[in-house]
Enzyme design. Structure first.
Site, PDB file in Angstrom:
ATOM      1  N   ASP A 203       0.868  -1.161   0.000  1.00  0.00           N
ATOM      2  CA  ASP A 203       0.000   0.000   0.000  1.00  0.00           C
ATOM      3  C   ASP A 203       0.917   1.226   0.000  1.00  0.00           C
ATOM      4  O   ASP A 203       2.115   1.111   0.260  1.00  0.00           O
ATOM      5  CB  ASP A 203      -0.886  -0.034   1.253  1.00  0.00           C
ATOM      6  CG  ASP A 203      -1.725   1.216   1.404  1.00  0.00           C
ATOM      7  OD1 ASP A 203      -2.397   1.607   0.443  1.00  0.00           O
ATOM      8  OD2 ASP A 203      -1.678   1.810   2.511  1.00  0.00           O
TER       9      ASP A 203
ATOM     10  N   ASP B 267      -0.159   5.258   0.810  1.00  0.00           N
ATOM     11  CA  ASP B 267      -0.429   6.255   1.848  1.00  0.00           C
ATOM     12  C   ASP B 267      -0.597   5.580   3.204  1.00  0.00           C
ATOM     13  O   ASP B 267      -1.403   4.650   3.354  1.00  0.00           O
ATOM     14  CB  ASP B 267      -1.690   7.054   1.513  1.00  0.00           C
ATOM     15  CG  ASP B 267      -1.504   7.938   0.293  1.00  0.00           C
ATOM     16  OD1 ASP B 267      -0.341   8.222  -0.047  1.00  0.00           O
ATOM     17  OD2 ASP B 267      -2.510   8.345  -0.316  1.00  0.00           O
TER      18      ASP B 267
ATOM     19  N   THR C  88      -2.565   0.814  -4.720  1.00  0.00           N
ATOM     20  CA  THR C  88      -3.053   2.017  -4.070  1.00  0.00           C
ATOM     21  C   THR C  88      -4.482   2.356  -4.480  1.00  0.00           C
ATOM     22  O   THR C  88      -4.900   2.059  -5.606  1.00  0.00           O
ATOM     23  CB  THR C  88      -2.136   3.213  -4.399  1.00  0.00           C
ATOM     24  OG1 THR C  88      -2.666   4.422  -3.836  1.00  0.00           O
ATOM     25  CG2 THR C  88      -1.994   3.396  -5.910  1.00  0.00           C
ATOM     26  N   SER C  89      -5.208   3.001  -3.584  1.00  0.00           N
ATOM     27  CA  SER C  89      -6.545   3.494  -3.902  1.00  0.00           C
ATOM     28  C   SER C  89      -6.474   4.882  -4.516  1.00  0.00           C
ATOM     29  O   SER C  89      -7.502   5.471  -4.848  1.00  0.00           O
ATOM     30  CB  SER C  89      -7.401   3.527  -2.633  1.00  0.00           C
ATOM     31  OG  SER C  89      -7.549   2.223  -2.093  1.00  0.00           O
TER      32      SER C  89
ATOM     33  N   LYS D 242     -10.171  -1.741  -2.732  1.00  0.00           N
ATOM     34  CA  LYS D 242     -10.098  -2.369  -1.416  1.00  0.00           C
ATOM     35  C   LYS D 242     -11.368  -2.036  -0.631  1.00  0.00           C
ATOM     36  O   LYS D 242     -11.867  -0.917  -0.738  1.00  0.00           O
ATOM     37  CB  LYS D 242      -8.878  -1.856  -0.653  1.00  0.00           C
ATOM     38  CG  LYS D 242      -7.550  -2.044  -1.377  1.00  0.00           C
ATOM     39  CD  LYS D 242      -6.425  -1.318  -0.629  1.00  0.00           C
ATOM     40  CE  LYS D 242      -5.134  -1.305  -1.423  1.00  0.00           C
ATOM     41  NZ  LYS D 242      -4.044  -0.584  -0.736  1.00  0.00           N
TER      42      LYS D 242
ATOM     43  N   ASP E 277      -1.513  -0.710   6.267  1.00  0.00           N
ATOM     44  CA  ASP E 277      -1.718  -0.027   7.544  1.00  0.00           C
ATOM     45  C   ASP E 277      -3.195   0.100   7.895  1.00  0.00           C
ATOM     46  O   ASP E 277      -3.526   0.449   9.032  1.00  0.00           O
ATOM     47  CB  ASP E 277      -1.112   1.385   7.499  1.00  0.00           C
ATOM     48  CG  ASP E 277      -1.931   2.339   6.623  1.00  0.00           C
ATOM     49  OD1 ASP E 277      -2.411   3.369   7.136  1.00  0.00           O
ATOM     50  OD2 ASP E 277      -2.102   2.050   5.424  1.00  0.00           O
TER      51      ASP E 277
END
Length: 228
Positions: A17, A19, A111-112, A143, A168
């Site tokens: 991931d 951020d 990543t989103s 996700k 995270d």
């Protein structure tokens, strides 16, 4: 005439991931949502608390139901892009050391966010960029769907059981678990439900991530299960 040696194919793979895992973007996200809320005359703290729990379109529906969500999203993207250009970003301790040490072709970003922003942030922080980046535009289901992580594994040519996910957030952890991968949590004060291992910081996890990527256990033996 001699040919260049072909590097061995990685035995294990690491999917990150971005951020909150590699880059500390909390202050930037708070700034973006504060700026966005100001455009619509909304309470910045209230908007941010909603945004932490929901996706942007869901946030708009809750905090600005009388506004056009498409226009809201366009405004948010404009502010986010400007923040990538002018904001201050920092990589978490250990991120540069870790990514520089991983073999080429053995890791990816999932990543989103959008790839152009990730590349901008990595450029600002000096982090290397891998060949495979799965972003919000690459998948229809984000996700906690397993689709983003499964797509990253497919593009790396990696079986899911040979992949380690570093996350995270609960939604990312769930996505990795549903993809059938090993999942380790970092940068969280408390263990996220479901993770196979928990580390208080990314730096703490660096040695074990590198061991996983090399296919060995801490003691030096071959790593088969991938879930110590």
């Amino acid at each position: 005439m001699t040919s260049e040696p072909v590097p061995p194919r990685p035995r294990k793979f690491v999917l990150f991931d971005v951020d909150g895992t590699l880059i500390d973007a909390v202050a930037n996200q708070r700034h973006v949502w504060r700026t966005w809320a100001g455009r619509y005359g909304l309470d910045a703290d209230g908007v941010y608390q909603v945004a932490l729990r929901t996706r942007p379109m869901e946030t708009f529906a809750q905090v600005a139901p009388d506004q056009d969500p498409t226009e809201c999203l366009a405004a948010l993207h404009e502010i986010e892009d400007e923040d990538v250009r002018s904001g201050v970003y920092a990589a978490f301790a250990g991120a540069s050391e870790l990514l520089d040490a991983l073999p080429s072709g053995s890791w990816a970003l999932v990543t989103s966010n959008y790839e152009h922003r990730v590349r901008g942030r990595f450029s600002r922080t000096g982090l290397p960029v891998p060949r495979v980046i799965v972003d919000a535009a690459a998948v229809e289901e984000g996700k906690p769907s397993p689709v983003p992580y499964l797509l990253a594994a497919e593009q790396l040519g990696a079986p899911p059981e040979d992949c380690l996910v570093i996350e995270d957030a609960p939604s990312g952890v769930e996505a990795g678990l549903r993809a059938g991968m090993t999942v380790w949590g970092v940068n969280a004060p408390a263990r996220v439900a479901g993770v196979h291992r928990h580390f208080g910081s990314l730096r703490e996890a660096v040695p074990d991530i590198l061991r996983f990527a090399s296919g060995t256990r801490p003691g030096g033996s071959a790593e088969h299960a991938g879930r110590p």
